[in-house]
Enzyme design. Structure first.
Site, PDB file in Angstrom:
ATOM      1  CD  GLU A  35      -3.556  -1.456   2.439  1.00 50.23           C
ATOM      2  OE1 GLU A  35      -3.856   0.154   2.672  1.00 50.23           O
ATOM      3  OE2 GLU A  35      -2.300  -2.025   3.341  1.00 50.23           O
ATOM      4  CG  HIS A  88      -8.492   5.757   1.997  1.00 47.62           C
ATOM      5  ND1 HIS A  88      -8.211   5.628   0.808  1.00 47.62           N
ATOM      6  CD2 HIS A  88      -7.615   4.616   2.606  1.00 47.62           C
ATOM      7  CE1 HIS A  88      -7.822   3.929   0.393  1.00 47.62           C
ATOM      8  NE2 HIS A  88      -7.627   4.921   1.553  1.00 47.62           N
ATOM      9  NE  ARG A 136      -3.877   5.215   3.155  1.00 41.86           N
ATOM     10  CZ  ARG A 136      -4.759   3.797   4.178  1.00 41.86           C
ATOM     11  NH1 ARG A 136      -5.243   4.893   5.400  1.00 41.86           N
ATOM     12  NH2 ARG A 136      -4.433   3.465   3.787  1.00 41.86           N
ATOM     13  CG  HIS A 163      -9.393   6.274   6.391  1.00 43.93           C
ATOM     14  ND1 HIS A 163     -10.411   5.223   5.539  1.00 43.93           N
ATOM     15  CD2 HIS A 163      -8.661   5.500   6.595  1.00 43.93           C
ATOM     16  CE1 HIS A 163      -9.899   3.554   5.856  1.00 43.93           C
ATOM     17  NE2 HIS A 163      -8.578   4.260   5.963  1.00 43.93           N
ATOM     18  NE  ARG A 185      -4.452   4.624   9.273  1.00 45.63           N
ATOM     19  CZ  ARG A 185      -4.649   4.119   9.124  1.00 45.63           C
ATOM     20  NH1 ARG A 185      -4.519   2.887   8.929  1.00 45.63           N
ATOM     21  NH2 ARG A 185      -5.640   3.844   8.420  1.00 45.63           N
TER      22      ARG A 185
HETATM   23  P1  FAD Z   1     -13.533   0.201  16.275  1.00 48.20           P
HETATM   24  O1  FAD Z   1     -12.760  -1.399  15.628  1.00 48.20           O
HETATM   25  O2  FAD Z   1     -14.067   1.310  15.931  1.00 48.20           O
HETATM   26  O3  FAD Z   1     -14.167  -0.529  17.821  1.00 48.20           O
HETATM   27  C1  FAD Z   1     -14.668   0.351  18.587  1.00 48.20           C
HETATM   28  C2  FAD Z   1     -16.248  -0.094  18.645  1.00 48.20           C
HETATM   29  O4  FAD Z   1     -16.062   0.471  20.411  1.00 48.20           O
HETATM   30  C3  FAD Z   1     -17.299  -0.423  19.019  1.00 48.20           C
HETATM   31  O5  FAD Z   1     -17.833  -1.700  18.824  1.00 48.20           O
HETATM   32  C4  FAD Z   1     -17.782   1.133  19.087  1.00 48.20           C
HETATM   33  O6  FAD Z   1     -19.635   0.318  18.712  1.00 48.20           O
HETATM   34  C5  FAD Z   1     -17.869   0.557  20.538  1.00 48.20           C
HETATM   35  N1  FAD Z   1     -17.727   2.332  20.612  1.00 48.20           N
HETATM   36  C6  FAD Z   1     -18.265   4.139  20.509  1.00 48.20           C
HETATM   37  N2  FAD Z   1     -19.125   4.855  21.363  1.00 48.20           N
HETATM   38  C7  FAD Z   1     -19.208   4.085  22.202  1.00 48.20           C
HETATM   39  C8  FAD Z   1     -19.611   3.847  23.313  1.00 48.20           C
HETATM   40  N3  FAD Z   1     -20.207   5.097  23.083  1.00 48.20           N
HETATM   41  N4  FAD Z   1     -20.441   3.012  24.011  1.00 48.20           N
HETATM   42  C9  FAD Z   1     -19.980   1.815  23.796  1.00 48.20           C
HETATM   43  N5  FAD Z   1     -19.786   1.168  23.060  1.00 48.20           N
HETATM   44  C10 FAD Z   1     -19.323   2.259  21.750  1.00 48.20           C
HETATM   45  N6  FAD Z   1      -6.371  -0.025   9.536  1.00 48.20           N
HETATM   46  C11 FAD Z   1      -5.615  -0.970   9.521  1.00 48.20           C
HETATM   47  O7  FAD Z   1      -4.657  -1.281   9.688  1.00 48.20           O
HETATM   48  N7  FAD Z   1      -5.661  -1.239   7.907  1.00 48.20           N
HETATM   49  C12 FAD Z   1      -6.055  -1.625   7.272  1.00 48.20           C
HETATM   50  O8  FAD Z   1      -6.514  -1.985   6.095  1.00 48.20           O
HETATM   51  C13 FAD Z   1      -7.875  -0.801   6.929  1.00 48.20           C
HETATM   52  N8  FAD Z   1      -8.750  -0.552   6.234  1.00 48.20           N
HETATM   53  C14 FAD Z   1      -9.776   0.184   6.889  1.00 48.20           C
HETATM   54  C15 FAD Z   1     -10.518   0.483   6.026  1.00 48.20           C
HETATM   55  C16 FAD Z   1     -11.985   1.018   6.566  1.00 48.20           C
HETATM   56  C17 FAD Z   1     -13.000   1.560   5.508  1.00 48.20           C
HETATM   57  C18 FAD Z   1     -12.080   1.931   7.854  1.00 48.20           C
HETATM   58  C19 FAD Z   1     -12.948   3.085   8.116  1.00 48.20           C
HETATM   59  C20 FAD Z   1     -10.505   1.377   8.348  1.00 48.20           C
HETATM   60  C21 FAD Z   1      -9.954   0.655   8.075  1.00 48.20           C
HETATM   61  N9  FAD Z   1      -8.653   0.954   8.613  1.00 48.20           N
HETATM   62  C22 FAD Z   1      -7.719   0.628   8.798  1.00 48.20           C
HETATM   63  C23 FAD Z   1      -8.762   1.697   9.968  1.00 48.20           C
HETATM   64  C24 FAD Z   1      -8.906   0.244  11.383  1.00 48.20           C
HETATM   65  O9  FAD Z   1      -9.579  -0.477  10.514  1.00 48.20           O
HETATM   66  C25 FAD Z   1      -9.289   0.851  12.614  1.00 48.20           C
HETATM   67  O10 FAD Z   1      -8.297   2.101  13.213  1.00 48.20           O
HETATM   68  C26 FAD Z   1      -8.998  -0.188  13.560  1.00 48.20           C
HETATM   69  O11 FAD Z   1     -10.100  -1.276  13.245  1.00 48.20           O
HETATM   70  C27 FAD Z   1      -9.843   0.795  15.103  1.00 48.20           C
HETATM   71  O12 FAD Z   1     -10.658  -0.281  15.668  1.00 48.20           O
HETATM   72  P2  FAD Z   1     -10.326  -0.187  17.641  1.00 48.20           P
HETATM   73  O13 FAD Z   1     -11.330  -1.308  17.389  1.00 48.20           O
HETATM   74  O14 FAD Z   1      -9.966   1.099  17.857  1.00 48.20           O
HETATM   75  O15 FAD Z   1     -12.178   0.675  17.475  1.00 48.20           O
HETATM   76  C1  SIN Z   2      -7.030   0.489   3.112  1.00 48.08           C
HETATM   77  O1  SIN Z   2      -7.756  -1.013   2.409  1.00 48.08           O
HETATM   78  O2  SIN Z   2      -6.549   1.520   1.963  1.00 48.08           O
HETATM   79  C2  SIN Z   2      -7.551   0.632   4.342  1.00 48.08           C
HETATM   80  C3  SIN Z   2      -5.739   1.015   4.673  1.00 48.08           C
HETATM   81  C4  SIN Z   2      -5.879   1.086   5.750  1.00 48.08           C
HETATM   82  O3  SIN Z   2      -7.023   2.395   6.589  1.00 48.08           O
HETATM   83  O4  SIN Z   2      -4.514   1.453   6.392  1.00 48.08           O
END
Ligand code: FAD
Ligand code: SIN
Length: 526
Positions: free
Chosen positions: A117, A245, A292, A353, A388
């Site tokens: 990437e 993104h 990015r 993003h 990032r």
């Molecule tokens: P999340 O996975 O967002 O989980 C947060 C949780 O908290 C959820 O369950 C939510 O419901 C809960 N929550 C929020 N507020 C409250 C509240 N007030 N009370 C109770 N529960 C609550 N990163 C990579 O490294 N590689 C990738 O390929 C990649 N692709 C991506 C593609 C997309 C479309 C997106 C949107 C992001 C991508 N990212 C990627 C970024 C990555 O997915 C996120 O940064 C990461 O998953 C965050 O994980 P997390 O556990 O911190 O939060």
């Molecule tokens: C992507 O697949 O382009 C998202 C990857 C990321 O957010 O790290």
């Protein structure tokens, strides 16, 4: 009702679930409660496409190269010690995911099929087709639900963190004395507000992309953790750094925006403007695989130059069978909109993003509030700096959740004496407020942030945003004081706080870096 446990985990994405699993294994006689708003799986994690960046084989890749790529993407505002610690831990964390049943793609020789990437000098992205996050969320949730000492509360919304402030009142809640005792939580089905009490709390509430109109983040990404931490006076940093993104699918009316993974450009996809020019050559010698912020800014500039609503991503020159094997979900999505990727270029636009800033944590995942740990997108760990590097965030969440459990295991205090925690006091006067006002305010926040606090900002735009957000803050406070507490009202409150912090941090920044660009500073820098 008071609900007690030893560990309270707020959020069920990769950060929350991996922490819960590790804590449950490390402390087999302790109770772990996970609360999450909405359904268990809804999270940013579920939508991750590209994968997890990991240096796995030192014969073909090196820590130094991954470190260098991360620092370059972060415009050298990263904390070098944190970067090194995370990158050197990646293989161990990836092996754990494999043990928990996550299936990463392999090639015909049985070797991991590593993707590439933007900003990466090597193929080092572990993935499961183009639905890596879905596969991770599925596997972790299954493991968590099988665990006898983890209890899962879905449709439970954390309203506020409980610290000395709620227990002893305003006067004693000096910043240095803060300790976490739990959280007030709305049962979204019964509408009751419960008092969840625990000596150790993990904040893992993810990101805040919903503060913008066009975002790849699902509807749950409303900055709740930032709002709660801010109100509890935890230290927060780097909120001005927002990652856009470069390539979300241009499909007006679809929200959230569907992501066309950066891995597609890593696979050989090219960007064109509508005049047919492969424009990245004007902006960066790394072309489509520049970090990015560089690609998103270039697209933004082309769209403004030509007055177009999107640019085009071309994959027509790539091997179709190979493409569909790697990107089945993207191919299917395009086909559903009548885009045949064998002959049609894909219309794409930048979309909000990822938030680089957040609650400050140290290497052990500790926040500035005692016994409150945080992990994942809600944090500012020092890994990302001003921008990032792709596929570094799933990794970040795994590492800091691991470190937090390790740290707690060294300091765990048992039996832990908690003070008497008061139950939630409903002070609202319950006047009949029209619910439509919440929708209006939400649209306004998104409009303000999109118009004034996007990829290109200016002093005047930031000032306008600040003034308008202040009005919204006051209106929201009135709604909060006089209405029934509901998820949409609480989310709006947190979105306004997050938006305000993005603007305030933007106004304070005096140098353009990574995911922050103020056109007025650019003039001064030149
Ligand atoms: P999340 O996975 O967002 O989980 C947060 C949780 O908290 C959820 O369950 C939510 O419901 C809960 N929550 C929020 N507020 C409250 C509240 N007030 N009370 C109770 N529960 C609550 N990163 C990579 O490294 N590689 C990738 O390929 C990649 N692709 C991506 C593609 C997309 C479309 C997106 C949107 C992001 C991508 N990212 C990627 C970024 C990555 O997915 C996120 O940064 C990461 O998953 C965050 O994980 P997390 O556990 O911190 O939060
Ligand atoms: C992507 O697949 O382009 C998202 C990857 C990321 O957010 O790290």
């Amino acid at each position: 009702m008071k609900i007690k446990s030893d560990f309270l985990v707020i959020g069920s994405g990769i950060a929350g679930l991996s922490f819960a699993l590790k804590a449950a294994n490390k402390f087999p006689d302790k109770k772990i409660h996970i609360i999450t708003k909405g359904t268990p799986e809804e999270s940013n994690t579920k939508y991750a496409q590209g994968g997890i960046a990991t240096v796995y084989d030192l014969a073909t890749d090196s820590y130094d190269e991954h470190i260098k790529d991360t620092m370059i993407a972060g415009d050298f505002l990263n904390d070098p010690e944190v970067v090194e610690m995370v990158i050197k831990q990646a293989k161990e964390r990836l092996d754990e995911l494999l043990n928990w049943g996550v299936d990463f793609d392999k090639d015909e020789n049985g070797n991991f099929d590593l993707g590439k990437e933007g900003g990466h000098s090597k193929n080092r992205i572990f993935h499961h087709k183009d639905i890596t996050g879905y596969e991770i969320e599925r596997s972790l949730l299954k493991k968590v639900k099988e665990h006898p000492n983890i209890r899962f509360y879905d449709f439970h919304y954390a309203i506020d963190l409980i610290t000395e402030h709620q227990v002893y009142g305003e006067m004693t809640s000096l910043e240095s004395e803060k300790t976490i005792f739990g959280a007030y939580v709305l049962n979204e089905k019964s509408k009751e507000i419960h008092t969840f009490i625990a000596p150790y709390v993990l904040l893992a509430t993810g990101g805040s992309g919903q503060v913008y109109k066009t975002t790849t983040n699902p509807f749950i990404a409303t900055g709740d953790g930032i709002g709660m931490a801010y109100r509890a006076k935890a230290k927060i940093a780097d909120m001005e750094f927002i990652q856009f993104h470069p390539t979300a699918l241009y499909n007006p009316g679809e929200s959230p925006a569907f992501l066309i993974s950066e891995a597609v450009r890593g696979f050989g996809g090219h960007l064109y403007n509508l005049a047919g020019e492969r424009f990245m050559k004007k902006y960066d010698e790394r072309m489509e695989l520049a970090p990015r912020d560089v690609v998103a800014k270039a697209i933004d500039s082309e769209m403004k130059l030509w007055g177009d609503d999107y640019v085009l991503l071309d994959v027509t020159h790539l091997d179709y069978n190979d493409f569909i094997k790697h990107f089945p979900n993207i191919t299917k999505k395009c086909a559903s909109l009548g885009i045949d990727i064998r002959k049609d270029r894909i219309p794409v636009v930048p979309a909000a993003h990822y938030m680089m800033g957040g609650v400050i944590i140290d290497k052990d995942g500790r926040t500035s509030i005692k016994n409150l740990y945080a992990s994942g997108e809600v944090t500012r760990s020092g890994l990302h700096g001003a921008n990032r590097l792709a596929s570094n965030s799933l990794l970040e969440a795994l590492v800091f959740s691991h470190n937090a459990v390790e740290h707690i295991s060294k300091v765990f205090d048992s039996p832990y004496i908690l003070p008497s925690i008061p139950e939630w006091i409903d002070t609202s006067t319950h006047r009949n407020m029209e619910k439509i006002l919440i929708k209006h305010d939400l649209n306004e926040v998104k409009t303000i942030m999109t118009n004034y606090v996007g990829i290109v900002r200016s002093n005047e735009r930031l000032l306008r945003a600040l003034r308008r957000l202040y009005v919204l803050y006051q209106d929201n406070k009135r709604l909060y004081d006089h209405s029934e507490i509901t998820t949409d009202l609480l989310e709006l409150r947190n979105l306004i706080t997050t938006a305000y912090l993005i603007v305030e941090f933007s106004r304070k920044r005096k140098e353009n870096k990574g995911g922050f660009y103020n056109i007025d500073l650019d003039k001064q820098q030149k």
